[in-house]
Design an enzyme around this catalytic site. Structure first.
Site, short mmCIF file in Angstrom:
data_model
loop_
_atom_site.label_atom_id
_atom_site.label_comp_id
_atom_site.label_asym_id
_atom_site.label_seq_id
_atom_site.Cartn_x
_atom_site.Cartn_y
_atom_site.Cartn_z
N TRP A 124 0.85 -1.20 0.00
CA TRP A 124 0.00 0.00 0.00
C TRP A 124 0.88 1.25 0.00
O TRP A 124 1.90 1.29 0.72
CB TRP A 124 -0.92 -0.01 1.23
CG TRP A 124 -1.95 1.08 1.22
CD1 TRP A 124 -2.66 1.53 0.15
CD2 TRP A 124 -2.39 1.83 2.35
NE1 TRP A 124 -3.53 2.51 0.55
CE2 TRP A 124 -3.38 2.73 1.89
CE3 TRP A 124 -2.06 1.83 3.71
CZ2 TRP A 124 -4.03 3.62 2.74
CZ3 TRP A 124 -2.71 2.72 4.56
CH2 TRP A 124 -3.68 3.59 4.07
N ASP A 127 1.46 -8.80 -0.29
CA ASP A 127 0.06 -8.38 -0.20
C ASP A 127 -0.19 -7.14 -1.06
O ASP A 127 0.54 -6.16 -0.96
CB ASP A 127 -0.26 -8.04 1.26
CG ASP A 127 -1.68 -7.51 1.40
OD1 ASP A 127 -2.61 -8.34 1.31
OD2 ASP A 127 -1.86 -6.29 1.56
N TYR A 141 -5.16 -0.38 -4.44
CA TYR A 141 -3.90 0.35 -4.30
C TYR A 141 -3.50 0.99 -5.64
O TYR A 141 -3.26 0.30 -6.64
CB TYR A 141 -2.78 -0.57 -3.79
CG TYR A 141 -3.07 -1.20 -2.42
CD1 TYR A 141 -4.12 -0.74 -1.62
CD2 TYR A 141 -2.30 -2.24 -1.95
CE1 TYR A 141 -4.39 -1.32 -0.39
CE2 TYR A 141 -2.56 -2.83 -0.70
CZ TYR A 141 -3.61 -2.35 0.06
OH TYR A 141 -3.87 -2.92 1.29
N SER A 198 -10.75 -9.48 5.25
CA SER A 198 -9.93 -8.44 5.86
C SER A 198 -10.85 -7.47 6.59
O SER A 198 -11.95 -7.18 6.10
CB SER A 198 -9.13 -7.71 4.77
OG SER A 198 -8.36 -6.67 5.33
N GLN A 214 -7.18 -10.43 7.59
CA GLN A 214 -6.08 -9.44 7.62
C GLN A 214 -6.61 -8.20 8.33
O GLN A 214 -7.59 -7.60 7.90
CB GLN A 214 -5.65 -9.11 6.19
CG GLN A 214 -4.42 -8.24 6.15
CD GLN A 214 -4.08 -7.76 4.75
OE1 GLN A 214 -4.18 -6.58 4.46
NE2 GLN A 214 -3.68 -8.68 3.89
N LYS A 241 5.19 -2.90 4.99
CA LYS A 241 5.51 -2.41 3.64
C LYS A 241 6.79 -1.61 3.69
O LYS A 241 6.98 -0.78 4.59
CB LYS A 241 4.36 -1.56 3.11
CG LYS A 241 4.68 -0.78 1.83
CD LYS A 241 5.02 0.65 2.11
CE LYS A 241 5.31 1.47 0.90
NZ LYS A 241 5.74 2.83 1.27
N GLU A 291 15.98 -4.97 7.06
CA GLU A 291 15.72 -4.93 8.50
C GLU A 291 14.47 -5.76 8.84
O GLU A 291 14.47 -6.53 9.81
CB GLU A 291 15.52 -3.47 8.96
CG GLU A 291 15.27 -3.35 10.45
CD GLU A 291 15.14 -1.89 10.92
OE1 GLU A 291 15.42 -0.96 10.13
OE2 GLU A 291 14.75 -1.71 12.08
N ASN A 292 13.44 -5.63 8.02
CA ASN A 292 12.19 -6.35 8.31
C ASN A 292 12.39 -7.85 8.14
O ASN A 292 11.86 -8.65 8.92
CB ASN A 292 11.07 -5.83 7.42
CG ASN A 292 10.81 -4.35 7.65
OD1 ASN A 292 11.24 -3.79 8.66
ND2 ASN A 292 10.10 -3.71 6.73
P1 NAP Z 1 3.48 -0.27 7.78
O1 NAP Z 1 3.97 -1.46 7.05
O2 NAP Z 1 3.22 -0.41 9.23
O3 NAP Z 1 4.48 0.95 7.58
C1 NAP Z 1 4.96 1.34 6.33
C2 NAP Z 1 5.91 2.51 6.55
O4 NAP Z 1 6.99 2.08 7.39
C3 NAP Z 1 6.53 3.03 5.28
O5 NAP Z 1 6.65 4.42 5.40
C4 NAP Z 1 7.92 2.40 5.27
O6 NAP Z 1 8.90 3.18 4.62
C5 NAP Z 1 8.21 2.35 6.74
N1 NAP Z 1 9.13 1.25 7.06
C6 NAP Z 1 9.01 -0.05 6.73
N2 NAP Z 1 10.03 -0.76 7.21
C7 NAP Z 1 10.82 0.12 7.87
C8 NAP Z 1 12.03 0.00 8.57
N3 NAP Z 1 12.62 -1.19 8.72
N4 NAP Z 1 12.58 1.13 9.13
C9 NAP Z 1 11.98 2.33 9.00
N5 NAP Z 1 10.82 2.51 8.34
C10 NAP Z 1 10.26 1.41 7.78
O7 NAP Z 1 2.16 0.30 7.14
P2 NAP Z 1 1.15 -0.09 5.98
O8 NAP Z 1 1.79 0.04 4.63
O9 NAP Z 1 -0.09 0.66 6.25
O10 NAP Z 1 0.78 -1.64 6.25
C11 NAP Z 1 1.48 -2.71 5.67
C12 NAP Z 1 0.68 -3.36 4.56
O11 NAP Z 1 -0.54 -3.88 5.07
C13 NAP Z 1 0.22 -2.40 3.45
O12 NAP Z 1 1.26 -2.01 2.62
C14 NAP Z 1 -0.87 -3.21 2.82
O13 NAP Z 1 -0.33 -4.21 1.96
C15 NAP Z 1 -1.53 -3.84 4.05
N6 NAP Z 1 -2.68 -3.05 4.53
C16 NAP Z 1 -3.92 -3.60 4.46
C17 NAP Z 1 -5.02 -2.89 4.89
C18 NAP Z 1 -6.38 -3.52 4.80
O14 NAP Z 1 -7.38 -2.81 4.98
N7 NAP Z 1 -6.46 -4.80 4.55
C19 NAP Z 1 -4.89 -1.60 5.41
C20 NAP Z 1 -3.61 -1.07 5.50
C21 NAP Z 1 -2.52 -1.80 5.07
P3 NAP Z 1 9.38 2.94 3.10
O15 NAP Z 1 8.17 2.51 2.33
O16 NAP Z 1 9.92 4.25 2.69
O17 NAP Z 1 10.43 1.87 3.10
#
Ligand code: NAP
Length: 281
Positions: free
Chosen positions: A21, A49, A54, A142, A164, A240, A249-250
């Protein structure tokens, strides 16, 4: 990368996958994000995912490009139908569009993005058909509360693979009812937004507690957070990262196992709070 049983599907998945996302959609940053995804795959984060929502389909296209050339059977690709498209015919058509954009003959997991107005039974009927046609291997939901999750499962002949949902250190509400219900029914929980917009890193006393657990393992606070979120059977997370160093790192968090003392220390610093409705973004 640690793997474990993904609900009752019979497959094992890495504890840490990759979200998409808000992935950059153009220029050098999009290319870097695609490189990051490929590096993630090399590191074992093969559960990727995405969703038709998206970038209005653009992210599925970019993911399709990123995985071109990777042996398909190595990957576990998940995408989602929007609730507004989730009539029987709408679901079948949405799945075809997603497959085209992803350049895949099948996805591994097809999810209903959140509960909507179309009857759940009808969406699940379409999901069954997509499974029978080999267009998805597994199906899930989800943003579903426990009752609705169990109802969705009741309309299916095969197991509902997962739910999810939002889960991070400052949002642990699903531990009250949803996780126990998922465990009872053999449904995996996939934690989205596991970093909660960085909220866990802002509160300083909490951050200190998390960092002391992390330091004990030679890990970072984010790695300790991911290890906490995936500490039990049936729990997975999909951070993400559009940057390669973040992916590295992840991925390494997938090797980290917390002991009972670590889990208790993190749980105490980030209290679970009271039961309430399912939190969403
Ligand atoms: P997240 O994964 O919690 O956070 C993403 C953010 O964290 C990005 O800005 C990323 O930066 C940063 N990041 C990632 N790894 C990092 C690290 N090791 N050190 C520092 N910063 C780091 O948030 P999210 O994208 O909302 O959630 C993850 C995934 O869940 C989504 O991408 C999507 O696929 C899914 N999702 C699903 C729903 C649903 O309704 N089903 C809702 C929200 C999300 P960079 O990108 O710059 O690396």
């Amino acid at each position: 990368m640690r793997t474990k049983a993904f609900g009752a599907t019979g497959v094992e998945l890495p504890v840490i996958g990759q979200g998409t996302w808000n992935m950059p959609e153009t220029g050098g940053r999009a290319k870097e994000a695609q490189r990051a995804i490929r590096r993630g795959i090399e590191r074992g984060m093969v559960h990727i995912d995405t969703a038709e929502m998206y970038g209005s389909g653009r992210v599925e296209e970019l993911l399709g490009e990123a995985i071109a050339g990777v042996p398909r059977e190595r990957l576990f690709i998940a995408t989602k139908v929007l609730p507004g498209n989730a009539s029987y015919r709408g679901t079948m058509a949405a799945a075809e569009r997603s497959l085209r954009r992803l350049r895949c003959e099948y996805v591994d997991l097809y999810l209903l993005h959140w509960p909507g107005a179309h009857p759940l039974q009808e969406t699940m009927r379409a999901f069954e058909m997509l499974r029978e046609q080999g267009k998805t291997r597994f199906v899930g939901v989800s943003n579903f509360e426990a009752d609705a999750m169990v109802e969705a499962a009741s309309y299916l002949r095969a197991p509902l693979a997962c739910n999810q949902v939002l889960y991070h250190l400052c949002e642990r509400g699903i531990e009250h009812e949803l996780i126990p219900a998922a465990n009872r029914h053999g449904i995996a929980i996939v934690a989205y937004t596991p970093f909660g917009r960085g909220s866990f890193l802002r509160a300083s006393a909490r951050r200190t507690a998390l960092e002391s657990v992390a330091t004990k393992h030679g890990a970072t606070a984010r790695q300790a957070a991911l290890a906490f979120l995936t500490r039990e059977p049936g729990l997975f997370a999909i951070p993400k990262a559009a940057r390669v160093e973040h992916v590295e790192e992840n991925a390494a968090a997938g090797e980290l196992e917390l002991d009972a003392e670590d889990v208790a220390a993190i749980a105490a610093a980030f209290p679970r709070g009271e039961p309430g409705p399912l939190a969403t973004l």
